[in-house]
Structures are given as C-alpha cells and as structure tokens.
Design an enzyme around this catalytic site. Sequence first.
Site, PDB file in Angstrom:
ATOM      1  N   ASP A 211     -71.738  41.394 -24.161  1.00 45.72           N
ATOM      2  CA  ASP A 211     -70.431  41.135 -24.776  1.00 45.72           C
ATOM      3  C   ASP A 211     -70.290  39.621 -24.860  1.00 45.72           C
ATOM      4  O   ASP A 211     -70.378  38.933 -23.836  1.00 45.72           O
ATOM      5  CB  ASP A 211     -69.295  41.696 -23.913  1.00 45.72           C
ATOM      6  CG  ASP A 211     -69.251  43.227 -23.896  1.00 45.72           C
ATOM      7  OD1 ASP A 211     -70.099  43.854 -24.553  1.00 45.72           O
ATOM      8  OD2 ASP A 211     -68.364  43.780 -23.231  1.00 45.72           O
TER       9      ASP A 211
ATOM     10  N   ASP B  85     -64.687  53.291 -28.636  1.00 47.18           N
ATOM     11  CA  ASP B  85     -63.987  52.794 -27.441  1.00 47.18           C
ATOM     12  C   ASP B  85     -62.903  53.789 -27.031  1.00 47.18           C
ATOM     13  O   ASP B  85     -61.709  53.547 -27.234  1.00 47.18           O
ATOM     14  CB  ASP B  85     -63.334  51.426 -27.748  1.00 47.18           C
ATOM     15  CG  ASP B  85     -64.352  50.378 -28.144  1.00 47.18           C
ATOM     16  OD1 ASP B  85     -65.381  50.259 -27.464  1.00 47.18           O
ATOM     17  OD2 ASP B  85     -64.118  49.671 -29.139  1.00 47.18           O
TER      18      ASP B  85
HETATM   19  O1  1PR Z   1     -63.646  46.534 -33.538  1.00 47.58           O
HETATM   20  O2  1PR Z   1     -65.640  46.427 -35.005  1.00 47.58           O
HETATM   21  O3  1PR Z   1     -64.523  44.349 -34.247  1.00 47.58           O
HETATM   22  O4  1PR Z   1     -65.836  45.769 -32.684  1.00 47.58           O
HETATM   23  C1  1PR Z   1     -65.478  45.197 -31.470  1.00 47.58           C
HETATM   24  C2  1PR Z   1     -66.571  45.552 -30.481  1.00 47.58           C
HETATM   25  O5  1PR Z   1     -66.358  44.790 -29.296  1.00 47.58           O
HETATM   26  C3  1PR Z   1     -66.561  47.009 -30.099  1.00 47.58           C
HETATM   27  O6  1PR Z   1     -67.901  47.465 -30.043  1.00 47.58           O
HETATM   28  C4  1PR Z   1     -65.949  47.039 -28.694  1.00 47.58           C
HETATM   29  O7  1PR Z   1     -66.584  48.011 -27.892  1.00 47.58           O
HETATM   30  C5  1PR Z   1     -66.279  45.647 -28.179  1.00 47.58           C
HETATM   31  N1  1PR Z   1     -65.208  45.099 -27.315  1.00 47.58           N
HETATM   32  C6  1PR Z   1     -64.022  44.615 -27.752  1.00 47.58           C
HETATM   33  N2  1PR Z   1     -63.325  44.165 -26.686  1.00 47.58           N
HETATM   34  C7  1PR Z   1     -64.078  44.346 -25.597  1.00 47.58           C
HETATM   35  C8  1PR Z   1     -63.733  43.989 -24.233  1.00 47.58           C
HETATM   36  O8  1PR Z   1     -64.482  44.238 -23.284  1.00 47.58           O
HETATM   37  N3  1PR Z   1     -62.564  43.396 -24.046  1.00 47.58           N
HETATM   38  N4  1PR Z   1     -66.315  45.248 -25.210  1.00 47.58           N
HETATM   39  C9  1PR Z   1     -65.288  44.931 -26.010  1.00 47.58           C
HETATM   40  C10 1PR Z   1     -66.582  46.491 -24.926  1.00 47.58           C
HETATM   41  C11 1PR Z   1     -68.049  47.746 -23.785  1.00 47.58           C
HETATM   42  C12 1PR Z   1     -69.494  47.713 -23.759  1.00 47.58           C
HETATM   43  C13 1PR Z   1     -69.995  47.454 -22.369  1.00 47.58           C
HETATM   44  C14 1PR Z   1     -70.308  48.769 -21.780  1.00 47.58           C
HETATM   45  C15 1PR Z   1     -71.186  48.721 -20.573  1.00 47.58           C
HETATM   46  N5  1PR Z   1     -67.534  46.468 -23.957  1.00 47.58           N
HETATM   47  O9  1PR Z   1     -70.007  46.780 -24.581  1.00 47.58           O
HETATM   48  O10 1PR Z   1     -71.045  46.626 -22.482  1.00 47.58           O
HETATM   49  O11 1PR Z   1     -69.093  49.435 -21.444  1.00 47.58           O
HETATM   50  O12 1PR Z   1     -70.601  47.993 -19.558  1.00 47.58           O
HETATM   51  P1  1PR Z   1     -70.988  48.271 -18.047  1.00 47.58           P
HETATM   52  O13 1PR Z   1     -72.411  48.684 -18.018  1.00 47.58           O
HETATM   53  O14 1PR Z   1     -70.807  46.953 -17.360  1.00 47.58           O
HETATM   54  O15 1PR Z   1     -70.057  49.312 -17.534  1.00 47.58           O
HETATM   55  P2  1PR Z   1     -64.843  45.752 -33.935  1.00 47.58           P
END
Ligand code: 1PR
Length: 549
Positions: free
Chosen positions: A242, A401
Amino acid sequence: MPGLYMLDYGAGNVRSLVNAINHLGYEITFVKEPSDIALADKLIFPGVGDFGFAMRALRTKGYAEPLKAYIASGKPFMGICVGMQTLFEGSSESDEPGLGVIPGKTIKFDNTTKAVPHMGWNHMQLLKNQPDGSTGQAVNYNIDEDKVYYFVHSYCARYSEENKDWVLATTQYGDEVFISSVQKGNVFATQFHPEKSGYAGLGLLKSFISGTGLVDEKTVISKPPVKLEQDTFTRRIIACLDVRANDSGDLVVTKGDQYDVRETDGGNDVRNLGKPVELAKRYFEEGADEVTFLNITSFRNCPLGDTPMLEVLKRTSESVFVPLTIGGGIRDVTDPDGTVHPAFEVAGEYFRSGADKVSIGSDAVYCAENFFANNGKKDGTTAIETIAEAYGSQAVVISVDPRRVYVKDPKDTTHNTVKNSIPGPNGEQYCWYQCTVKGGREGRDLDVIQLVTACEQLGAGEILLNCMDRDGTNSGFELELISSVRNAVKIPVIASSGAGRVEDFVEVFEKTGVEAALAAGIFHREEVPLQAVKEFVKESGVAVRPIDT
Ligand code: 1PR
C-alpha cells in the site's frame, strides 16, 4: 546482439520484455513499419489480450505478410503468449484467421472444474530432445522441467497428429493438457511469459538471444505428452504494497489496521514501512510470485502523465521480473487543465510503465451498481469493459473492500449472507459483506457476491478480495467470505487481509481453493519471511513456485 528486433502491435506491457532484455545486457529495436521486419536478424513477437485484436492489428498495420515472409526466410523467430497463438490457423476467440504457420486452432479452457484464465506459475513437460547433441541451438532453449513459468491466458492450443512435430512442451492445467511451447527449425514460441518468469524466464530469453536461434531438426527426437493424475499448477503468494505520500510528501509503503494507516503513538503520522521500489525488489528476490501496488493516495492536482506511481512502476519493472499489479485511481480522471482521460487510457499509461494488471476498487462498485440498474445489461462503456476489451480480461483485477454487516437472521436482509464463525456484538450468527468505496470510507447497498458476479460478467479477469474487519489484524483470512466468493465466480480469486502465520496460508488454500494468497503487514514488518511461507505451504502438500535464483 545487433539486428534484434521486437514487433509490438500496441497491446499491453512490452516494457517488461525490453527491461528483461536490457537486464541481460542486450538492446532491442522496435519494428516501426512493415519493411523493418526484413531488417531483423532475430525477431521477438510478444502479445497479450485478444487473438482477434492481435491479428487485426497485424493485418491493418501491414505486418502480417512481412511476418510470414520473415518466418519462411529461416531467420530466428520467437513468439510470446498471443505471439505464439497467432502462429496457429485461428482461434475460437475470433473469426479472424491466424498466420497459419502451425496446424490447429486455439480453444478456450473449460472452467467447470478450474478458474479461467489460467493465471499463475506452472510446469512444463518437454517433448523434444537431442540425445546426440547438435552444433546449433539446444532444442529446449533452457526450459527446465524442474522450474515453473508464468502463464496468463484463457485460450490454448492442443497437441495433435497434425502439429506434433511443432510441440516442444506441454503443460497441464486441471485435466487439460495444452501446448506451452513450440519449436521447429528457426521458430520458437512460448505460451508463458519468460519476461515475467523470474530468473527461469531470463535464462530462456538469454538462450534465444545469445544462441543461434536455429535448431538442427535432424538431431531432434520427439515423444507424445503424458497426462498426469494431478496437474502441476502452483498457488501464488503475493506481496502487497500500500503506497501513499506521507506528511512530508515522500512516497512510502504503509500499512493500516482495518484501513487506518496513522500511527497510534500520539504522533498520528502515516506509518512508514519502506520505499516502494526497494521493497518490491526485495520481495522479488525472496520469491514473491507477484507484487501488487495499491496507491491509496489520490494525487489530486496532478496530471495523469506525472502520477508518481508511473515512475514507481517504471523503476520496479527494471529489476522485478514477476507480474506487477497496480491499483488505486483506475477510473476516468481529469487533469488540472481540464483534459479528461477515460479509464482505459489511465490503465494504458500504467501498462506502458510496466504494469501487467490494473486493479479497480471504487469504480468497480459503481460499474456493478449501474449493471444492476440496467437489469444486468452491459453498455460497453464501463472501465472494466473498456480496459478488458483493449488489453484483455486477464489485465483487469477487481479489488474488493468489504466489511461485515451482522444480522440475526438471513431473512433480515435481501443481501447474500454467510454464517460467520465470529459472532456479532449482539451474538448475531450471520452477516453479509457490504462493499465500500473510497478506501473503505463509504459503504454501499451492494454485497460482495453481487459485486464479483457483476464484475465477472463485465469482463474482469481476477478478484483481489480484501476484508476490512481482518486487514492488519494478523488473525488469519476471513474464510467464510473467501469461500463464498470462490464459489460464486469462475475467475481466479486472491485471498487478502489478515495473514499472520504461515499456517494461515495453508488453511486458506486448503479450505477455500483460492488460486493465490496475498499479505502485506507480516512481510513489511519482517514478522514472517516470504521464504518461510513458501516452505511451509510446500511441506503441507500445496504446490508453490520454488524460489528461483
Ligand atoms: O478505489 O480504485 O482508487 O482503489 C483504491 C485501492 O486502495 C483499493 O484496492 C483499496 O483496497 C486500497 N486502499 C484504499 N485505502 C486503503 C487503506 O488501507 N486505507 N488499502 C487501502 C487496502 C488492503 C490490502 C492489504 C491487505 C493485506 N489495503 O491492500 O494489503 O488487506 O494486509 P495484511 O496482510 O497486512 O492484513 P480505488
């Protein structure tokens, strides 16, 4: 290597192939017009996406006949993926005829017992050999039966009496055996992507470029393929980064707890777990089968061409030779000067910068909502449809999500529910998974099963399934959610969110049947090394790609 040329008809990510060739110490020249083809001493023809699109592009640009003439001239030729498929007479994917060099047509994989596309790392069975040696090119071009190679395709060619003298190797996916490499005289081609197949793939490219590219057919012995009890497909382990700008404006890899990326120590800074390019390289070296970048900052006031993630991809693809996915901001965008870029143009920028797949989050939810509002009719204008049409379904990942919404009884909601092993705050035993947009900040009246089935119909090629309740918790994957999605679609599913121990990966593969599992926090914080995951999964009897060096 003077005279090494590449024929590119403008589909997908050729930067990775150029980077792989440069990494090996060679330069390659692009064919710019049909007459350039005859100038080549060695020609590489890569391709991704749709067979008909590729053949139409070859014909309309005037490349088809010079290409056939080049192959007939006896000079070395290498085709990759669709570049191999076009050598056949045609495909059930399209009415457009192929080049007709090899007898047979490509047909679609059967998806009744396995996910399609065939996306991931698989083995090869070599059918040709040169027991008495040869002064020319070794027939196997360094393909090694003990190694695995990266495939991504929905159509394949089958071994037959008519084409058997062409077949260098076959591969088994489920119970289907297909041609994974062809070779005859000056022609060599692979269904897999050597430029995405780590060091094993680099070795093969080197063999074609530095060798003669000409096999003495008189020394070659062939045998028919053998169908195995079980296929040789491996499950993927994906490292996810991320990425966002921190408070000083630098791009950092961050990782939240349930999507909150701020430190909890009172400072409230964005957590900084490293630099994106360096970390991606580290994970490649440690054996990650893919690397996914999720851009979680929206770079407002930034023209598309200056988006910082483009540079991250360009630099990463110089030294990371496994598939790269980019997510975040894949939608129609407007530059500060008012220039509008449709989503497929945004995706195209990323593909040209080294991405193999784009991952669509919020926009996929809006696409699905429109799809249902249109009574399940496609209108051809959504980001999913337009990107899939231009670059192929395999290039379109849907990042989901979802979060749990508990109900006492499935009858209390119109949404698809599951019985959850973790009861709700008031003892509720059921929940539905609500889709969210904007990084989880806004919930919508759409459940995850509605989303993934709509996106599959719109042409998505893969699901990246997060779970907000599990994200960053190290408590294991959300198995009920993952199983319900795995059962609802035929395309590959990546389980994400919650990995905390090596055992979690085995559990998710064995209990849900997903094709891939993704983790972030445990890798970034070096709590569980990637190698340890791979070794444990392999020892548990689930096939994974061996770490290749
Ligand atoms: O809506 O098309 O612009 O996409 C935004 C992208 O950014 C989406 O794929 C969304 O999942 C991601 N995203 C947005 N905000 C966050 C945040 O964390 N605040 N990250 C975010 C989501 C989830 C996974 C993570 C896994 C594994 N992160 O990427 O890596 O849950 O984590 P872990 O192994 O530590 O549990 P758009």
